[in-house]
Motif scaffolding. Structure first.
Motif, mmCIF file in Angstrom:
data_model
loop_
_atom_site.group_PDB
_atom_site.id
_atom_site.type_symbol
_atom_site.label_atom_id
_atom_site.label_comp_id
_atom_site.label_asym_id
_atom_site.label_seq_id
_atom_site.Cartn_x
_atom_site.Cartn_y
_atom_site.Cartn_z
ATOM 1 N N LEU A 77 0.827 -1.206 0.000
ATOM 2 C CA LEU A 77 0.000 0.000 0.000
ATOM 3 C C LEU A 77 0.862 1.257 0.000
ATOM 4 O O LEU A 77 0.554 2.239 -0.704
ATOM 5 C CB LEU A 77 -0.936 -0.005 1.215
ATOM 6 C CG LEU A 77 -1.944 1.149 1.292
ATOM 7 C CD1 LEU A 77 -2.878 1.129 0.088
ATOM 8 C CD2 LEU A 77 -2.752 1.086 2.582
ATOM 9 N N LEU A 313 -2.618 0.363 8.276
ATOM 10 C CA LEU A 313 -3.326 0.255 6.995
ATOM 11 C C LEU A 313 -4.469 1.258 6.913
ATOM 12 O O LEU A 313 -4.653 1.944 5.894
ATOM 13 C CB LEU A 313 -3.867 -1.168 6.828
ATOM 14 C CG LEU A 313 -2.884 -2.248 6.379
ATOM 15 C CD1 LEU A 313 -3.474 -3.638 6.619
ATOM 16 C CD2 LEU A 313 -2.525 -2.082 4.910
ATOM 17 N N PHE A 317 -4.737 4.394 4.298
ATOM 18 C CA PHE A 317 -5.890 4.451 3.397
ATOM 19 C C PHE A 317 -6.607 5.795 3.515
ATOM 20 O O PHE A 317 -6.932 6.435 2.506
ATOM 21 C CB PHE A 317 -6.851 3.305 3.727
ATOM 22 C CG PHE A 317 -8.126 3.336 2.943
ATOM 23 C CD1 PHE A 317 -8.139 3.010 1.600
ATOM 24 C CD2 PHE A 317 -9.330 3.702 3.555
ATOM 25 C CE1 PHE A 317 -9.325 3.040 0.869
ATOM 26 C CE2 PHE A 317 -10.510 3.738 2.834
ATOM 27 C CZ PHE A 317 -10.513 3.406 1.492
ATOM 28 N N TYR A 321 -6.634 8.872 0.659
ATOM 29 C CA TYR A 321 -7.887 8.557 -0.025
ATOM 30 C C TYR A 321 -8.190 9.531 -1.161
ATOM 31 O O TYR A 321 -8.070 10.751 -1.023
ATOM 32 C CB TYR A 321 -9.063 8.557 0.952
ATOM 33 C CG TYR A 321 -10.346 8.128 0.287
ATOM 34 C CD1 TYR A 321 -10.650 6.785 0.164
ATOM 35 C CD2 TYR A 321 -11.232 9.077 -0.248
ATOM 36 C CE1 TYR A 321 -11.809 6.362 -0.468
ATOM 37 C CE2 TYR A 321 -12.387 8.671 -0.887
ATOM 38 C CZ TYR A 321 -12.673 7.320 -0.999
ATOM 39 O OH TYR A 321 -13.820 6.923 -1.642
ATOM 40 N N PHE A 329 -6.491 -0.257 -2.368
ATOM 41 C CA PHE A 329 -6.365 -0.910 -1.065
ATOM 42 C C PHE A 329 -6.563 -2.420 -1.192
ATOM 43 O O PHE A 329 -5.781 -3.208 -0.636
ATOM 44 C CB PHE A 329 -7.401 -0.323 -0.105
ATOM 45 C CG PHE A 329 -7.326 -0.881 1.292
ATOM 46 C CD1 PHE A 329 -6.409 -0.399 2.212
ATOM 47 C CD2 PHE A 329 -8.175 -1.913 1.684
ATOM 48 C CE1 PHE A 329 -6.343 -0.916 3.499
ATOM 49 C CE2 PHE A 329 -8.118 -2.439 2.964
ATOM 50 C CZ PHE A 329 -7.196 -1.934 3.875
ATOM 51 N N SER A 332 -3.673 -3.987 -2.914
ATOM 52 C CA SER A 332 -2.522 -4.034 -2.005
ATOM 53 C C SER A 332 -2.633 -5.207 -1.042
ATOM 54 O O SER A 332 -1.634 -5.852 -0.711
ATOM 55 C CB SER A 332 -2.409 -2.723 -1.218
ATOM 56 O OG SER A 332 -2.202 -1.628 -2.077
#
Length: 494
Positions: A77, A313, A317, A321, A329, A332
């Motif tokens: 990510l 995470l 994210f 975003y 996501f 990933s």
């Protein structure tokens, strides 16, 4: 009969080590095969072989496997959202054009990134940014490779994915792993600064050695004075006051970092609501903290490994975003899991070998064996009791001499036979912390200098240098680093 069995076990260990050393048999096949042979030669029953060695062994390191998968997800990510790339480029912009300053800053950024990142994909991604920056200011090809490898290896000392394996394999607590890992990180950082300084001098740069040496001496004297003052205060009647003060500082640091993380989340949420990221051409500055939030949560707040990665995470994210972020996501997560599959599969074999040597543990009854003892452990315990070094001095001397056996998939290589040897040492009575000290210390030789590492081969090829020359260029530093770690491990655990 027992003598023949013991000789058979030794032959299995030596032959498998040789096959891995010669790269005839990969570790992910050699380790489960070794587990089966060890169990059969040791006299384990067929039912126990199937139920415990194969069945129970394959899931023994399940926690470490899940941590590795979540770590891989976060790693991918960070790459897909270009957070890692922005991290490096921002550092390059702030460092000016001084070769020493740029080299040190690039090294620091690599270290920080690889406390979370992992895998060849992450190494290639970061290297394609870092290596041209180093080359642009005249850093030699060999030096650039050495800086990068040291950064990856020293960052790995604080990579909590690696800690999870020690916790699972050796039965240690995070509080036992963390202090030694921080010590290894400190030693590694100092060794790397020495390497960078001397290599740049050899490359022909005007490195002011006297100035750097003088400043280092001043820092060491200040540190020594602080340590002496601390020891004096502890020996005086004000010990309780000192302890209270340290506890107060620690609590204040936790609150500060905790509030800082909440503040970062708040900014990320506000930017998500206002759709600020949709207009941005590069990741916002708050994303710089993405790689280190999980580390802080574990170091300061004792947050569970998996929970820390999930929080990391979620933060990444939210902070990055924009339309299509959900697809990135999900990709990933899938790619992150696939990237760490080689390590996870290797953990299957490690778990099997651990059970084959040490037995299933827990409440499993072994009354069908003589003395109620797992047969392989019963064979190896007296042998290892005779050869395991006793006392701190012997511990340091023996493993300092054997440290290069971490190279070429040797018996001290954690991605070769290392954990198999750990199981034997643990079964023979060596403390888990002492075994961790051996593997983490000698692991620096493997992580930095081993020509069989995929990253060493790729980096050497990228910079047009011989991978064997990388070994000889870095071995002195990584060996000294290993010895320093062994000395500390002897003081802490032996």
């Amino acid at each position: 009969m027992q003598i023949l069995q013991t000789l058979g076990l030794l032959l299995v260990f030596l032959s498998m080590a040789g096959l891995m050393f010669k790269r005839i048999l990969p570790a992910l096949i050699a380790l489960p095969l070794m587990a089966l042979l060890v169990a059969i030669i040791g006299g384990v029953t067929l039912d126990d072989l199937i139920t415990h060695v194969i069945g129970g062994g394959a899931t023994k390191l399940s926690t470490a496997m899940v941590v590795a998968i979540f770590g891989g997800m976060l790693s991918i990510l960070l790459q897909k959202t270009k957070v890692a790339e922005a991290f490096i480029k921002k550092g390059a912009e702030l460092s000016g054009d001084n070769p020493w300053a740029i080299s040190v800053l690039m090294y620091v950024l690599i270290v920080l990134l690889f406390t979370t990142l992992g895998g060849l994909g992450a190494i290639i991604m970061v290297a394609t940014i870092v290596l041209p920056i180093l080359s642009s200011v005249g850093v030699g090809s060999m030096t650039a490779v050495g800086i990068f490898l040291m950064g990856v290896s020293i960052g790995g000392a604080l990579n909590v994915t690696n800690w999870a394996v020690y916790v699972n394999v050796l039965g240690l607590e995070v509080n036992e792993v963390r202090p030694f890992a921080l010590v290894m990180f400190g030693f590694g950082f100092l060794a790397s600064l020495v390497y960078i300084t001397l290599q740049l001098y050899r490359d022909g740069h005007n490195v002011k050695l006297k100035k750097i040496a003088f400043r280092s001496l001043v820092l060491l004297l200040l540190a020594g004075g602080a340590k002496g003052s601390y020891d004096y205060l502890l020996s005086a009647s004000s010990k309780e006051l000192v302890d209270a003060g340290l506890q107060y500082i620690g609590t204040g640091l936790k609150y500060t970092v905790g509030l800082g993380i909440l503040w970062l989340f708040a900014i990320a949420i506000v930017r998500l609501i206002t759709r600020a990221n949709e207009k941005a051409t590069a990741p916002h500055w708050i994303t710089v903290f993405s790689p280190i939030i999980p580390l802080f949560l574990i170091l300061l707040f004792d947050v569970d490994f998996i929970a820390a990665f999930v929080i990391g995470l979620c933060y990444t994210f939210i902070a990055t975003y924009k339309p299509g972020a959900l697809n990135v996501f999900i990709q990933s997560c899938f790619e992150g899991a696939s990237v760490v599959m080689p390590a996870v599969i290797l953990m299957f074999g490690i778990g099997m070998l651990l059970v084959a040597i040490m037995g299933p543990g827990g409440q499993v009854a072994l009354t069908h064996y003589v003395g109620g003892d797992w047969p392989v452990m019963a064979l190896l315990r007296p042998l290892m009791a005779d050869i395991i070094p006793e006392g701190p001095m012997a511990y340091v001397l023996v493993f300092a001499v054997l440290a290069p056996m971490a190279l070429y998939r040797g018996p001290l290589n954690v991605w070769g036979m290392g954990y198999g040897l750990a199981a034997v040492l643990l079964a023979s009575g060596m403390p888990g912390g002492a075994i961790m000290g051996v593997l983490m210390s000698t692991g620096q030789i493997q992580g930095i200098s081993d020509p069989t590492n995929i990253q060493n081969v790729w980096l050497a090829n990228e910079m047009k240098v011989d991978v064997q020359k990388v070994l000889w260029n870095t071995l002195g530093y990584s060996w000294i680093l290993a010895i320093a770690g062994l000395i500390v491990a002897a003081w802490m655990f032996v």
